[in-house]
Design a protein around this motif. Structure first.
Motif, PDB file in Angstrom:
ATOM      1  N   GLU A 142      -8.555   7.679  -1.491  1.00  0.00           N
ATOM      2  CA  GLU A 142      -8.614   6.794  -2.660  1.00  0.00           C
ATOM      3  C   GLU A 142      -8.996   5.368  -2.286  1.00  0.00           C
ATOM      4  O   GLU A 142      -9.438   4.596  -3.150  1.00  0.00           O
ATOM      5  CB  GLU A 142      -7.262   6.781  -3.376  1.00  0.00           C
ATOM      6  N   ARG A 143      -8.819   4.992  -1.032  1.00  0.00           N
ATOM      7  CA  ARG A 143      -9.033   3.601  -0.619  1.00  0.00           C
ATOM      8  C   ARG A 143     -10.275   3.417   0.254  1.00  0.00           C
ATOM      9  O   ARG A 143     -10.385   2.417   0.975  1.00  0.00           O
ATOM     10  CB  ARG A 143      -7.791   3.100   0.117  1.00  0.00           C
ATOM     11  N   ASN A 154       0.824  -1.203   0.000  1.00  0.00           N
ATOM     12  CA  ASN A 154       0.000   0.000   0.000  1.00  0.00           C
ATOM     13  C   ASN A 154       0.864   1.260   0.000  1.00  0.00           C
ATOM     14  O   ASN A 154       0.552   2.244  -0.666  1.00  0.00           O
ATOM     15  CB  ASN A 154      -0.929   0.020   1.215  1.00  0.00           C
ATOM     16  N   ASN A 199      -4.159   9.183   0.085  1.00  0.00           N
ATOM     17  CA  ASN A 199      -4.161   7.712   0.024  1.00  0.00           C
ATOM     18  C   ASN A 199      -5.424   7.136   0.651  1.00  0.00           C
ATOM     19  O   ASN A 199      -6.056   6.215   0.109  1.00  0.00           O
ATOM     20  CB  ASN A 199      -2.934   7.153   0.736  1.00  0.00           C
ATOM     21  N   GLU A 259     -11.948   0.233  -0.505  1.00  0.00           N
ATOM     22  CA  GLU A 259     -11.188  -0.925  -0.005  1.00  0.00           C
ATOM     23  C   GLU A 259     -11.430  -1.106   1.492  1.00  0.00           C
ATOM     24  O   GLU A 259     -11.612  -2.235   1.968  1.00  0.00           O
ATOM     25  CB  GLU A 259      -9.687  -0.714  -0.260  1.00  0.00           C
ATOM     26  N   TYR A 260     -11.418   0.018   2.215  1.00  0.00           N
ATOM     27  CA  TYR A 260     -11.640  -0.060   3.658  1.00  0.00           C
ATOM     28  C   TYR A 260     -13.063  -0.535   3.962  1.00  0.00           C
ATOM     29  O   TYR A 260     -13.291  -1.324   4.897  1.00  0.00           O
ATOM     30  CB  TYR A 260     -11.403   1.301   4.307  1.00  0.00           C
ATOM     31  N   ARG A 273       2.249   1.829  -3.497  1.00  0.00           N
ATOM     32  CA  ARG A 273       1.331   1.622  -4.619  1.00  0.00           C
ATOM     33  C   ARG A 273       1.407   2.800  -5.595  1.00  0.00           C
ATOM     34  O   ARG A 273       1.517   2.624  -6.800  1.00  0.00           O
ATOM     35  CB  ARG A 273      -0.101   1.445  -4.109  1.00  0.00           C
TER      36      ARG A 273
END
Length: 388
Positions: free
Chosen positions: A287-288, A11, A284, A291-292, A14
């Motif tokens: 953007e995630r 991560n 970061n 995902e979280y 990335r």
């Protein structure tokens, strides 16, 4: 645990360009921070290396005013005094004004006995003692100007006018890394004889700048200082006696404002890079969000999400901190080479190294605080709603 570390590392790197630019910023900040802290340490270097078993006696009005050589016997006879010597600041110019280095006329034997940290080979010491025109220089000073034993060193006098030629008879090295290796020392007797020949400066005949007093017991420093000064009370040249450390700190006090500014700037550098790092981590985390949210939907807790964010931030910060620390040492070497002998003692200390790494860790933890909190507390549905 290994899977978690692998995930955090992937991560962190990335977005390669973003991470690289952040790392460069941290590296530059750590180098700047370490360099500024080293400058502060160098400012106090002479004082920190001062001996507790030595006193300095000077004119009570100012260092600009000399003391009679006749004071020597009275000071030496003071109870608790084991040894003494004296010196005079010469202040000449070697080739041009930019080539500054400390120059002292000393009483060779007693002075070097009082300063055993100036290590001089026996043959060179003997040659220096025997040659009235001889001089000794520190290893760092000699290396800077390429001096060798036997070279003639021409110096143009300012306080004591005229052209002075000294023969380099010895090159001393410091007993430890904290010893000043930028001094240039020659015979006080040679100076005194020249003064006698010069009518313009003959009022300084048989005068010295300071007396260096060695003590039998350093715990008696305050008492012996008072006893020495009391002997010359109400005399034409009253004295002020203080420990060598206090004497050196008096010079630092003259530039205390500059030292304070440097300290403030060193911490401002860390605050600025902290803001840059926080922005990187916020991007970061933004953007995630999906995902979280996915991880939460799979049963992972908010603490796990926060751990990912903190781990990513710390890996970037610590990597940048270590790279910055590695580059700090050659940078400091280049810096001290450029400034010459302005800082007699200039080295990156263990304390500065730990402070630099500590600063990097602090940046990593602080920068991740808000992104980690947001990642841990953002609802799952809110996370899936973000398509970006």
């Amino acid at each position: 645990m290994s899977h978690l570390l692998l995930l955090i590392t992937r991560n962190a790197f990335r977005q390669k360009l973003r991470t690289l630019l952040t790392l460069i910023g941290i590296v530059i900040a750590i180098i700047a921070f370490g360099l500024l802290r080293t400058v502060v340490d160098a400012w106090y270097g002479k004082a920190e290396s001062a001996s507790a078993a030595r006193l300095i006696t000077r004119n009570a009005i100012s260092l600009l005013f000399p003391l009679p050589l006749s004071y020597k016997n009275k000071i030496q006879q003071t109870k608790g005094v084991s040894a003494m010597s004296y010196s005079v600041w010469f202040g000449g110019i070697y080739i041009s004004e930019k080539n500054f280095f400390p120059q002292f006329a000393i009483e060779p034997r007693s002075y070097l006995d009082l300063y055993p940290e100036y290590v001089l080979p026996p043959d060179q010491k003997k040659a220096f003692f025997l040659d009235r025109q001889g001089a000794v220089a520190g290893e760092r000073l000699a290396n800077k100007y390429g001096w060798k034993i036997g070279d003639t060193i021409p110096i143009r006098g300012v306080i004591y006018p005229g052209n002075w030629n000294f023969v380099l008879r010895g090159i001393y090295r410091g007993e430890t890394k904290g010893v000043d290796e930028t001094l240039f020392m020659f015979h006080w007797q040679h100076l005194n004889e020249r003064i006698k020949e010069d009518k313009a400066t003959n009022e300084n005949i048989d005068h010295v700048g300071i007396y260096i007093v060695g003590l039998e017991n350093s715990s008696q420093a305050a008492k012996i200082s008072q006893e020495i000064d009391s002997q010359f009370k109400n005399s034409p040249a009253e004295t002020l006696t203080e420990t060598e450390k206090v004497f050196q700190l008096s010079f630092v006090a003259m530039t205390e404002a500059i030292v304070t500014v440097i300290k403030i700037v060193s911490f401002l550098v860390i605050i600025i890079i902290m803001a840059i790092m926080a922005n990187t981590m916020a991007m970061n985390a933004r953007e995630r969000k999906r995902e979280y949210a996915t991880l939460k939907a799979l049963g992972f807790s908010g603490k796990y999400i926060a751990l990912l964010v903190y781990g990513e931030s710390l890996i970037i910060a610590i990597t940048g901190g270590i790279l910055g620390l590695i580059l700090l040492y050659p940078t400091a070497h280049i810096f001290v080479t450029k400034i010459g002998t302005f800082f007699p003692i200039f080295r990156v200390t263990i304390q500065t190294a730990w402070l630099s790494i500590g600063a990097a860790i602090m940046v990593g933890i602080s920068a991740a605080a808000i992104p980690a909190w947001r990642g841990a507390t953002t609802p799952i549905l809110s996370g899936f709603r973000d398509i970006g």
